[in-house]
Motif scaffolding. Structure first.
Motif, PDB file in Angstrom:
ATOM      1  N   GLY A   1       0.804  -1.217   0.000  1.00 47.34           N
ATOM      2  CA  GLY A   1       0.000   0.000   0.000  1.00 47.34           C
ATOM      3  C   GLY A   1       0.833   1.260   0.000  1.00 47.34           C
ATOM      4  N   TYR A   2       1.949   1.226   0.692  1.00 45.12           N
ATOM      5  CA  TYR A   2       2.802   2.413   0.783  1.00 45.12           C
ATOM      6  C   TYR A   2       3.455   2.736  -0.558  1.00 45.12           C
TER       7      TYR A   2
ATOM      8  N   PHE B   1      -1.341   2.559   2.224  1.00 40.08           N
ATOM      9  CA  PHE B   1      -1.701   3.630   1.309  1.00 40.08           C
ATOM     10  C   PHE B   1      -2.027   4.913   2.075  1.00 40.08           C
ATOM     11  N   THR B   2      -2.652   4.776   3.224  1.00 43.83           N
ATOM     12  CA  THR B   2      -2.938   5.935   4.070  1.00 43.83           C
ATOM     13  C   THR B   2      -1.647   6.594   4.532  1.00 43.83           C
ATOM     14  N   LEU B   3      -0.665   5.789   4.898  1.00 47.35           N
ATOM     15  CA  LEU B   3       0.633   6.338   5.286  1.00 47.35           C
ATOM     16  C   LEU B   3       1.251   7.101   4.123  1.00 47.35           C
TER      17      LEU B   3
ATOM     18  N   PRO C   1       9.702   9.566   1.503  1.00 51.97           N
ATOM     19  CA  PRO C   1       9.104   8.236   1.604  1.00 51.97           C
ATOM     20  C   PRO C   1       9.668   7.276   0.569  1.00 51.97           C
ATOM     21  N   PHE C   2       9.583   5.986   0.869  1.00 50.10           N
ATOM     22  CA  PHE C   2      10.040   4.984  -0.092  1.00 50.10           C
ATOM     23  C   PHE C   2       9.382   5.213  -1.442  1.00 50.10           C
TER      24      PHE C   2
ATOM     25  N   ASP D   1       9.618  -1.661  -9.571  1.00 53.61           N
ATOM     26  CA  ASP D   1       9.294  -3.003  -9.093  1.00 53.61           C
ATOM     27  C   ASP D   1       9.097  -3.041  -7.589  1.00 53.61           C
ATOM     28  N   GLY D   2       9.131  -1.871  -6.935  1.00 52.97           N
ATOM     29  CA  GLY D   2       8.839  -1.819  -5.517  1.00 52.97           C
ATOM     30  C   GLY D   2      10.051  -1.999  -4.630  1.00 52.97           C
ATOM     31  N   THR D   3      11.234  -2.161  -5.212  1.00 55.87           N
ATOM     32  CA  THR D   3      12.424  -2.311  -4.399  1.00 55.87           C
ATOM     33  C   THR D   3      13.096  -0.968  -4.220  1.00 55.87           C
ATOM     34  N   LEU D   4      13.961  -0.904  -3.229  1.00 59.38           N
ATOM     35  CA  LEU D   4      14.612   0.353  -2.917  1.00 59.38           C
ATOM     36  C   LEU D   4      15.535   0.763  -4.047  1.00 59.38           C
TER      37      LEU D   4
END
Length: 329
Positions: free
Chosen positions: A37-38, A169-171, A240-241, A248-251
């Motif tokens: 979600g984030y 997602f809220t964060l 934020p990340f 792909d969602g990785t750092l």
């Protein structure tokens, strides 16, 4: 963050019981949903969501299920322990795909369905998203007998995960309102571990649709997940990340200097290999347990071998069906 969470997953499968269980099971699965979600991308269509998740989750699930299932069925058949019912359970998935080496595969399809459902409700106002997610959470975990557990491929097990995606997602939406992530994250972690130590919050086991102490355990899982995210951002620097993450969602690489770039070069492959670790580690643990090794030895050897397999597979350009990654180039 995904790497830390996967390390906790492996630890939880080594130390299934004991004093450490509450401190692992209280967050090590929910944090994956919170991270989803984030890092959520609002501009993606439902069709694109399904396509991406199918490639990155369901295809590896099918391939590894075939590989692990073939090995397991062969071993069980040679020992005279195999039954057709066992094969049906493996194919049905969810709570029914139990035993070695299928401890963890339920999560992959649960994450797929949770993400698709959230894509369906993501256009709604945030409060409406929470209302739907809480309703699904209650339906999944509080109806007597947990009838949703009979749904195939962890569809029912995905329901409690949706509320954690909404929380992440809220964060993301309100992250800019948290100016001191290190302090806030540390406070959340300390408070959470205090609550766990006092046994006010029992651990969660989402595979069993067990959410521990009503409300308290879910809030504790959220507090730890958010605390770890904020602490990581405070230590690493930057926003934020979601603002510095790869597609792909990785750092990804940050603009804060060569040090962060070097760290990203190390962390990104480890995160990309984490799905392989999820599939491989139960089999590795099983092998080392048969050798009579200590739990600590099993843990460190499993971490080393499972990640080595994952990193090795990433070197092959056509390993996407195993790793869930897009082909390079």
């Amino acid at each position: 963050m995904r790497v830390l969470a996967m390390v906790a997953i492996v630890a939880g499968h080594v130390w299934v019981a004991g004093a450490g269980r509450p401190f692992l099971y209280s967050w090590h699965v929910p944090i994956f949903f919170v991270l989803s979600g984030y890092l959520w991308k609002q501009n993606r269509s439902l069709g694109r969501e399904v396509k991406n998740r199918f490639r990155s989750l369901l295809v590896p699930y099918g391939v590894w299920l075939l590989v692990l299932g073939t090995v397991a069925v062969s071993i069980e058949s040679s020992g005279g322990h195999f039954s057709p019912e066992r094969l049906l359970h493996i194919l049905w998935g969810g709570q029914f795909a139990t035993g070695r080496p299928f401890w963890a595969i339920w999560f992959v399809t649960a994450l797929f369905f949770a993400a698709v459902v959230f894509r369906l409700i993501s256009p709604l106002p945030l409060l409406a998203q929470w209302a739907v997610a809480v309703a699904l959470f209650v339906a999944g975990v509080y109806i007597p007998g947990h009838p949703v557990r009979f749904l195939p491929l962890s569809l029912g097990l995905s329901l409690p995960g949706i509320v954690f995606i909404v929380a992440g997602f809220t964060l993301q939406r309100f992250r800019s309102a948290i100016p001191r992530p290190t302090v806030t994250g540390s406070a959340l972690l300390l408070a959470s571990f205090a609550v766990i130590s006092l046994r006010w919050s029992q651990p969660l086991d989402l595979k069993q649709l067990d959410v521990g102490t009503p409300v308290v355990s879910a809030l504790t899982a959220l507090a730890i997940s958010v605390g770890l995210i904020l602490l990581a951002e405070g230590v690493l620097g930057g926003g934020p990340f979601g603002r510095s993450a790869r597609s792909d969602g990785t750092l990804g690489q940050r603009e804060s200097g060569a040090g962060m770039e070097r760290m990203a070069r190390v962390v990104t492959p480890l995160a990309q290999a984490s799905l392989t670790v999820l599939f491989v580690h139960p089999a590795v643990i099983t092998v080392f347990y048969t050798l009579g090794l200590s739990k600590a030895a099993v843990f460190f050897l499993t971490i080393g071998i499972a990640w080595s397999v994952g990193l090795l597979l990433l070197r092959f350009p056509h390993s996407g069906p195993l790793t869930g990654m897009k082909p390079s180039g």
